[in-house]
Design a protein around this motif. Structure first.
Motif, mmCIF file in Angstrom:
data_model
loop_
_atom_site.group_PDB
_atom_site.id
_atom_site.type_symbol
_atom_site.label_atom_id
_atom_site.label_comp_id
_atom_site.label_asym_id
_atom_site.label_seq_id
_atom_site.Cartn_x
_atom_site.Cartn_y
_atom_site.Cartn_z
ATOM 1 N N MET A 140 51.345 43.210 35.194
ATOM 2 C CA MET A 140 49.934 43.556 35.028
ATOM 3 C C MET A 140 49.791 44.599 33.929
ATOM 4 N N LYS A 141 48.801 44.435 33.076
ATOM 5 C CA LYS A 141 48.563 45.357 31.982
ATOM 6 C C LYS A 141 47.470 46.370 32.357
ATOM 7 N N TYR A 142 47.436 47.464 31.604
ATOM 8 C CA TYR A 142 46.466 48.526 31.896
ATOM 9 C C TYR A 142 45.032 48.023 31.783
ATOM 10 N N ARG A 143 44.792 47.098 30.869
ATOM 11 C CA ARG A 143 43.419 46.587 30.728
ATOM 12 C C ARG A 143 42.971 45.845 31.976
ATOM 13 N N HIS A 144 43.922 45.274 32.729
ATOM 14 C CA HIS A 144 43.561 44.607 33.980
ATOM 15 C C HIS A 144 43.070 45.636 35.001
ATOM 16 N N ILE A 145 43.706 46.808 35.008
ATOM 17 C CA ILE A 145 43.258 47.887 35.885
ATOM 18 C C ILE A 145 41.824 48.273 35.538
ATOM 19 N N ILE A 146 41.552 48.423 34.250
ATOM 20 C CA ILE A 146 40.213 48.801 33.792
ATOM 21 C C ILE A 146 39.190 47.736 34.200
ATOM 22 N N ILE A 147 39.555 46.464 34.069
ATOM 23 C CA ILE A 147 38.641 45.375 34.431
ATOM 24 C C ILE A 147 38.298 45.434 35.914
ATOM 25 N N ILE A 148 39.314 45.643 36.764
ATOM 26 C CA ILE A 148 39.079 45.733 38.210
ATOM 27 C C ILE A 148 38.139 46.898 38.523
ATOM 28 N N VAL A 149 38.417 48.043 37.923
ATOM 29 C CA VAL A 149 37.589 49.230 38.161
ATOM 30 C C VAL A 149 36.151 48.982 37.723
ATOM 31 N N VAL A 150 35.970 48.411 36.540
ATOM 32 C CA VAL A 150 34.616 48.171 36.015
ATOM 33 C C VAL A 150 33.854 47.185 36.892
ATOM 34 N N LEU A 151 34.510 46.116 37.331
ATOM 35 C CA LEU A 151 33.834 45.120 38.169
ATOM 36 C C LEU A 151 33.365 45.721 39.491
ATOM 37 N N ILE A 152 34.243 46.510 40.125
ATOM 38 C CA ILE A 152 33.860 47.137 41.395
ATOM 39 C C ILE A 152 32.737 48.143 41.183
ATOM 40 N N LEU A 153 32.822 48.909 40.106
ATOM 41 C CA LEU A 153 31.756 49.867 39.798
ATOM 42 C C LEU A 153 30.423 49.165 39.573
ATOM 43 N N LEU A 154 30.447 48.032 38.885
ATOM 44 C CA LEU A 154 29.210 47.290 38.644
ATOM 45 C C LEU A 154 28.567 46.836 39.945
ATOM 46 N N VAL A 155 29.371 46.244 40.827
ATOM 47 C CA VAL A 155 28.845 45.769 42.114
ATOM 48 C C VAL A 155 28.316 46.951 42.924
ATOM 49 N N ASP A 156 29.099 48.018 42.979
ATOM 50 C CA ASP A 156 28.721 49.205 43.743
ATOM 51 C C ASP A 156 27.420 49.815 43.228
ATOM 52 N N GLN A 157 27.324 50.015 41.919
ATOM 53 C CA GLN A 157 26.166 50.689 41.354
ATOM 54 C C GLN A 157 24.915 49.812 41.328
ATOM 55 N N VAL A 158 25.069 48.513 41.090
ATOM 56 C CA VAL A 158 23.907 47.620 41.121
ATOM 57 C C VAL A 158 23.293 47.599 42.515
ATOM 58 N N LEU A 159 24.152 47.512 43.541
ATOM 59 C CA LEU A 159 23.637 47.500 44.914
ATOM 60 C C LEU A 159 22.967 48.834 45.249
ATOM 61 N N LYS A 160 23.574 49.933 44.867
ATOM 62 C CA LYS A 160 22.979 51.239 45.137
ATOM 63 C C LYS A 160 21.641 51.404 44.415
ATOM 64 N N PHE A 161 21.584 50.966 43.168
ATOM 65 C CA PHE A 161 20.338 51.065 42.403
ATOM 66 C C PHE A 161 19.232 50.255 43.078
ATOM 67 N N TRP A 162 19.573 49.062 43.535
ATOM 68 C CA TRP A 162 18.569 48.217 44.205
ATOM 69 C C TRP A 162 18.090 48.881 45.498
ATOM 70 N N ILE A 163 19.031 49.415 46.262
ATOM 71 C CA ILE A 163 18.679 50.082 47.518
ATOM 72 C C ILE A 163 17.743 51.259 47.249
ATOM 73 N N LYS A 164 18.098 52.099 46.277
ATOM 74 C CA LYS A 164 17.302 53.292 45.987
ATOM 75 C C LYS A 164 15.884 52.948 45.553
ATOM 76 N N THR A 165 15.713 51.879 44.822
ATOM 77 C CA THR A 165 14.403 51.558 44.249
ATOM 78 C C THR A 165 13.629 50.517 45.055
ATOM 79 N N ASN A 166 14.154 50.126 46.202
ATOM 80 C CA ASN A 166 13.458 49.115 46.998
ATOM 81 C C ASN A 166 13.346 49.446 48.484
ATOM 82 N N MET A 167 14.071 50.461 48.961
ATOM 83 C CA MET A 167 14.071 50.749 50.384
ATOM 84 C C MET A 167 13.808 52.229 50.640
ATOM 85 N N THR A 168 13.227 52.511 51.796
ATOM 86 C CA THR A 168 13.041 53.891 52.235
ATOM 87 C C THR A 168 14.207 54.290 53.137
ATOM 88 N N ILE A 169 14.391 55.581 53.313
ATOM 89 C CA ILE A 169 15.467 56.076 54.171
ATOM 90 C C ILE A 169 15.325 55.504 55.583
#
Length: 222
Positions: free
Chosen positions: A1-30
């Motif tokens: 496995m190359k270092y760029r594969h590590i970066i790809i995994i990290v970026v993909l998880i961050l995208l899923v995590d942050q997109v879901l959080k952004f949607w929650i924050k701007t569409n739901m109340t506590i």
């Protein structure tokens, strides 16, 4: 496995995590929630000021210390992962390391920036992105967004159990996020498969060496 594969995994998880959080924050109340699968998987919006799974650490000072610790850990983590890749450790360890790194970075983004870019989420109002009056907090003072809730079953403790007898319980009660889950999966997998994962390839016959093992380099002198 190359270092760029590590970066790809990290970026993909961050995208899923942050997109879901952004949607929650701007569409739901506590405390708002809706079912995803029957009555055992819900999206339930809460925020926490501290650690994973809603744990807290030391009030205001503890929050700043925890955020700075996360920042240092993420920066060091990227360099350490590069070292592990260079030394050709097991791909399983590298993937788990990427999961842990991505999870730490995901919650770090919340803590560092969410207080600056979102208005406050309440039980009656949905947060606004980049509000005119500024965010609900300052740098390093953002709350972590949690939303995954799995009340797999609930019931009542038998009366003969000390302290909790007769009380209602829910399993699994904590509300968490993709970043928390990523960290947990990475850590648990390393613990379960440590004997296999904590190895690296070598040029020696046999192809791998266990970390911490004593290698006999004694050679007969003719």
């Amino acid at each position: 496995m190359k270092y760029r594969h590590i970066i790809i995994i990290v970026v993909l998880i961050l995208l899923v995590d942050q997109v879901l959080k952004f949607w929650i924050k701007t569409n739901m109340t506590i405390a708002e929630q809706f079912p995803v699968i029957s009555d055992w998987f819900f999206i339930h919006f809460i925020e926490n000021e501290g650690m994973a799974y809603g744990l807290k650490f030391g009030g205001e000072f503890g929050k700043i210390a925890l955020t700075l610790f996360r920042l240092i850990a993420v920066v060091v983590g990227f360099f350490y992962m590069k070292k592990l890749v260079k030394e050709q450790y097991h791909n399983g360890l590298l993937v788990c390391g990427a999961l842990i790194l991505a999870g730490a970075a995901g919650n770090l983004i919340d803590s560092m920036f969410y207080g600056m870019i979102f208005s406050e989420s309440t039980r009656y109002e949905v947060a606004q992105f980049m509000p005119a009056g500024g965010g609900y907090g300052t740098f390093l003072h953002g709350n972590v967004v949690d939303m995954l809730y799995f009340p797999l079953f609930d019931g009542t403790f038998p009366s003969w159990i000390p302290f909790w007898g007769g009380e209602h319980f829910v399993f699994f009660r904590p509300v968490f996020n993709i970043a928390d889950a990523s960290i947990s999966v990475g850590v648990i997998a390393i613990l379960l498969f440590q004997k296999r994962f904590l190895t690296r390839k070598t040029d020696e016959p046999g192809g791998a060496i266990e970390t911490g093992a004593i290698v006999d380099d004694t050679r007969q002198v003719m």
